[in-house]
Design an enzyme around this catalytic site. Structure first.
Site, PDB file in Angstrom:
ATOM      1  N   GLU A 156     -61.425  18.902   2.580  1.00  0.00           N
ATOM      2  CA  GLU A 156     -62.354  19.255   3.673  1.00  0.00           C
ATOM      3  C   GLU A 156     -61.639  19.396   5.014  1.00  0.00           C
ATOM      4  O   GLU A 156     -62.060  18.807   6.025  1.00  0.00           O
ATOM      5  CB  GLU A 156     -63.482  18.216   3.759  1.00  0.00           C
ATOM      6  CG  GLU A 156     -64.364  18.207   2.530  1.00  0.00           C
ATOM      7  CD  GLU A 156     -65.627  17.359   2.649  1.00  0.00           C
ATOM      8  OE1 GLU A 156     -65.746  16.563   3.611  1.00  0.00           O
ATOM      9  OE2 GLU A 156     -66.502  17.501   1.781  1.00  0.00           O
ATOM     10  N   GLU A 161     -67.047  18.811  -5.292  1.00  0.00           N
ATOM     11  CA  GLU A 161     -67.954  17.742  -4.850  1.00  0.00           C
ATOM     12  C   GLU A 161     -69.362  18.329  -4.814  1.00  0.00           C
ATOM     13  O   GLU A 161     -69.613  19.277  -4.060  1.00  0.00           O
ATOM     14  CB  GLU A 161     -67.588  17.212  -3.454  1.00  0.00           C
ATOM     15  CG  GLU A 161     -66.344  16.360  -3.421  1.00  0.00           C
ATOM     16  CD  GLU A 161     -66.085  15.716  -2.060  1.00  0.00           C
ATOM     17  OE1 GLU A 161     -67.049  15.367  -1.356  1.00  0.00           O
ATOM     18  OE2 GLU A 161     -64.897  15.586  -1.714  1.00  0.00           O
TER      19      GLU A 161
HETATM   20  O1  AHR Z   1     -68.033  11.945  -1.480  1.00  0.00           O
HETATM   21  C1  AHR Z   1     -68.112  11.354  -0.204  1.00  0.00           C
HETATM   22  C2  AHR Z   1     -67.391  12.178   0.847  1.00  0.00           C
HETATM   23  O2  AHR Z   1     -68.069  13.394   1.024  1.00  0.00           O
HETATM   24  C3  AHR Z   1     -65.986  12.587   0.534  1.00  0.00           C
HETATM   25  O3  AHR Z   1     -65.066  11.618   0.882  1.00  0.00           O
HETATM   26  C4  AHR Z   1     -65.789  13.798   1.388  1.00  0.00           C
HETATM   27  O4  AHR Z   1     -64.859  14.694   0.857  1.00  0.00           O
HETATM   28  C5  AHR Z   1     -67.176  14.375   1.526  1.00  0.00           C
HETATM   29  O5  AHR Z   1     -67.493  14.661   2.832  1.00  0.00           O
END
Ligand code: AHR
Length: 506
Positions: free
Chosen positions: A176, A295
């Site tokens: 990110e 994610e």
């Molecule tokens: O999954 C929790 C967080 O969400 C992770 O650390 C990050 O990559 C995202 O913003």
């Protein structure tokens, strides 16, 4: 009795989306909250193995047949020094994790994690720190993990008791990096150049690896999709996948809007594919860029407003331990359907995360482990969704939402997956309508002699019902659906707000 709405799907054996990469059923474990410590690892637990890993948690993970786990972050990785997590445990430094304002003891590091994953037959998707670090540490880390002994870092691994390389095939360059919250956040040009050079050098160390470059953190980022275009323009030739992340929220408690979020996920995927193909054409490249949706999940129960939680400088604090309800399970099922529908381009996906931190599996320290509601759609997709994805044609009544004002959201969503040689076909179907059942017909073309094996239904009288330590089986799927097959058409009544898995076999 509410009258059923009528909805139809057609699945044709020859209308194929693509082969489903098993890694689409992946997950994610970050050094965050109680994902690692008190999650998978708790040496004092009565069910811990000799290495300190909880066997009860491992059994649940095995049940899910997780093929790959992204590690060690997440935001955590952008301040992490991999060297802190290797070598004799007693010599490892206790450090401040600045991402989650927690204490990291480094008891679990690369070798422990890879050893645990290997025991469970799970591949590791490793992320390198491009927040506070760069090319040098990344190349050393690849050598440490993947090179045969005979050079400095590979020999260091051997000295740490690991003669054989871990042979990690999939690497993320940063996490990110477009996000202002990220440690070492950079503008797209700076990150794109760094990612390109880091990937290039990592591949010199091990030419067999594949690399995921960080795309936008979420579709709503003001820099989306320009970030993705700029980064790919700079790094296209050196990387294999671009990442996408999505977290679903339901702060206004509007079920119709909430269940439409998978429609947004679908258009997010399509937009990133368009960016990839634009850059491919611009570069005259032969390689097609694939997507790593590394994610995705529901994440809002634990965060009123959008405040990022902190751990108060404790070890293993209770961070973002969302307790999931039935509605969340249905949306997760819709997300799995969306990933499968895009199996031609989405080759990796990680349910974020796996244990305690926004997770399908929950634990109590020195206590039990249990399955949250979202465990089940993930389980079903992983067990029965492998093989080839079929392009579904769907005719369904629709509804309108505030979230996507111009899109008609179908009450029915679904997909078919087949394993032709095994003679197996699975229909995943969701009824988004909380008020009435769907009178569902699925016309099958090219599937003569297939019989219904089972119709699994996940439904709840209370959409807000959850599973807890005290009541872990409050919301569970049952094999009591009424699917039948007659003359090449599957018929079933899909209950209001339900997740359905109809399994057929030749
Ligand atoms: O999954 C929790 C967080 O969400 C992770 O650390 C990050 O990559 C995202 O913003």
């Amino acid at each position: 009795m509410v009258k059923a709405k009528i909805a139809k799907m057609v699945l044709d054996k020859d209308f194929v989306v693509g082969e489903i990469d098993d890694r689409i059923f992946g997950s994610f474990l970050e050094h965050m909250g109680r994902a690692i410590y008190e999650g998978i690892y708790e040496p004092g637990h009565p069910k811990a193995d000799s290495a300190g890993f909880r066997t009860d948690v491992s059994e649940l993970i095995k049940e899910l047949r997780v093929p790959i786990i992204r590690y060690p972050g997440g935001n955590f990785v952008s301040g992490y020094n991999w060297e802190d997590g290797v070598g004799p445990v007693e010599d490892r430094p206790v450090k401040r994790d600045l991402a989650w304002e927690s204490i990291e003891t480094n008891e679990v590091g690369t070798n422990e994690f890879c050893g645990w994953a290997g025991e469970l037959d799970i591949d590791v998707m490793m992320t390198v720190n491009l927040g506070t670090r760069g090319i040098d540490e990344a190349r050393n880390f690849v050598e440490y993990c993947n090179s045969p002994t005979g050079t400095y870092y590979a020999d260091m691994r051997r000295e740490h008791g690991e003669k054989a390389p871990h042979d990690i095939k999939l690497w993320c360059v940063g996490n990110e990096m477009d996000g202002f919250w990220q440690i070492g956040h950079k503008p797209a040009e700076e990150y794109g150049k760094l990612a390109r050079e880091t990937a290039k050098v990592m591949r010199i160390v091990d030419p067999t690896i594949e690399v995921v470059v960080s795309g936008s953190s979420l579709r709503e980022m003001p820099t989306f999709p320009q970030w993705d275009a700029t980064v790919l323009d700079l790094a296209y030739e050196q990387v294999d996948y671009i990442s996408l992340h999505t977290y679903f929220t339901n702060f206004d408690n509007n079920l119709k809007n909430y269940l439409a979020l998978s429609v947004g996920m679908e258009s997010y995927i399509k937009s990133v594919v368009a960016v990839c193909d634009y850059i491919k054409e611009k570069h005259g490249a032969l390689k097609t860029m694939h997507l790593s949706f590394d994610e995705y999940n529901v994440w809002y129960h634990s965060r009123p407003g959008m405040v990022t939680p902190t751990g108060g400088w404790q070890k293993a604090p209770h961070l973002i331990e969302d307790v999931y309800n039935h509605e969340d399970a249905v949306l997760l099922g819709l997300s799995m359907i969306t990933l499968l529908k895009n199996a031609d381009r989405v080759k990796v996906a990680c349910l974020a995360q796996l244990v305690n931190v926004i997770a399908p599996i929950m634990t109590r320290a020195v206590g039990p482990a249990w399955r949250q509601t979202i465990f089940y759609p993930y389980l079903h997709a992983s067990l029965y969704g492998r093989g080839t994805a079929l392009l579904p044609s769907i005719q369904s009544p629709t509804y309108m939402t505030q979230s996507f004002p111009v899109i008609e959201v179908p009450f029915l969503d679904g997909i078919g997956t087949m394993r032709e040689e095994a003679g197996e076909l699975t229909i995943f179907a969701v009824n988004r309508d909380a008020d009435s059942p769907l009178d569902f017909t699925c016309e099958l073309r090219g599937f003569s002699a297939y019989k219904i094996l089972e119709h699994i239904v996940m439904v709840s009288d209370d959409p807000k019902a959850v599973n807890t330590e005290e009541n872990p089986d409050n919301v569970i799927p049952k094999k009591d659906g009424d699917a039948s097959i007659d003359g090449g058409a599957v018929k079933a009544l899909l209950p209001p707000l339900s997740w359905n898995v109809i399994r057929l076999k030749r």
